[in-house]
Motif scaffolding. Structure first.
Motif: not given
Ligand code: MF3
Ligand code: CO
Ligand code: CO
Length: 255
Positions: A31-37, A104-116
């Motif tokens: 879902h992570v692409k240019p145009g999404i809010k 109980f909690h699980g916590d994680t994050s990543k980097m994503f790019f919109a397009g190139k």
């Protein structure tokens, strides 16, 4: 608050919460692409966590945070609030997911790019990921938190980047943020000695420019003072008898 040592039964629940948080990141990627809010990303994650996982999005109403995930774009360091902002080509963003399952909690994050991505954004995402990995790989009983912070800081600074000081990793379990504080900078041979059964996050925030940050008037969004790019990755880790287990890594995936 003292550092809690998790029992075998609690560790099993932490494994489940960690897996669910990781599955949200896997679900949202296409879902992570240019145009999404970013508020659309928030809605998709919220519905998945609540309806598919029967879990709770921990950020929602946490100390007044208004959304279910954090979306931190470009020079935003952390705690970006999903909004009507539209992703544009080349934006980089961190998506940070915390779920609560069975208490109980699980916590994680990543980097994503919109397009190139730009060359600079790709480089910073790589360096910040290396920082996290270098920290995690050291984790075993007897190692001290200062050893981990020092190794992370050294790698960032050797790459001409800087480590944010105002925010850090944290113990995690029944509470979202428990002791200890896990600093991503420090001195070898200092700080808490790790023991089996501890669970905490490693989540270095790495800036391309200077380390200083500014809090926006919304009282959540943290940005780099010099407006340089920032990047972050996060995993929830269990200290085991002979090393560590990454609770937010899915089978067959790299950390
Ligand atoms: N998930 C963040 C962390 O890694 C905390 C977000 S707090 C929130 O600790 F309220 F902004 F969600
Ligand atoms: Co965290
Ligand atoms: Co997080």
């Amino acid at each position: 608050m003292a550092v809690t040592i998790k029992t075998a039964a609690e560790i099993e629940k932490m494994r489940t919460a960690g897996r669910l948080a990781a599955e949200v990141l896997r679900m949202i990627r296409p879902h992570v692409k240019p145009g999404i809010k970013t508020e659309e990303l928030d809605r998709i994650c919220h519905d998945y966590i609540v309806n598919e996982q029967q879990a709770i999005p921990a950020p929602l109403n946490y100390r007044g945070f208004p959304k279910s995930i954090c979306t931190s774009i470009n020079h935003v360091v952390c705690h970006g609030i999903p909004s009507g902002k539209i992703l544009k080509k080349g934006d980089s963003l961190n998506i940070d997911i915390t779920v609560i399952k069975d208490g109980f909690h699980g916590d994680t994050s990543k980097m994503f790019f919109a397009g190139k991505p730009t060359v600079a954004a790709e480089r910073l995402a790589r360096i910040s990921h290396e920082c996290m990995r270098i920290g995690i790989e050291l984790i075993k009983p007897g190692v001290r938190l200062g050893d981990i912070g020092h190794a992370i800081q050294k790698h960032a600074e050797a790459s001409n980047c800087s480590i944010v000081r105002e925010y850090c990793g944290h113990g995690i379990g029944r509470a979202f943020h428990e002791d200890p504080q896990v600093l991503h900078y420090g001195k070898p041979d200092t700080g808490l000695v790790l023991e089996p059964g501890m669970t905490f996050t490693v989540e270095p925030m790495v800036n391309a420019g200077k380390r200083h940050t500014r809090l926006l008037p919304d009282n959540w969004t943290v940005v780099t003072k010099d407006h340089s790019l920032s990047a972050q990755w996060e995993h929830t880790i269990l200290v085991t008898e002979d090393g560590h287990e990454v609770l937010t890594c899915l089978p067959g995936e790299q950390i």
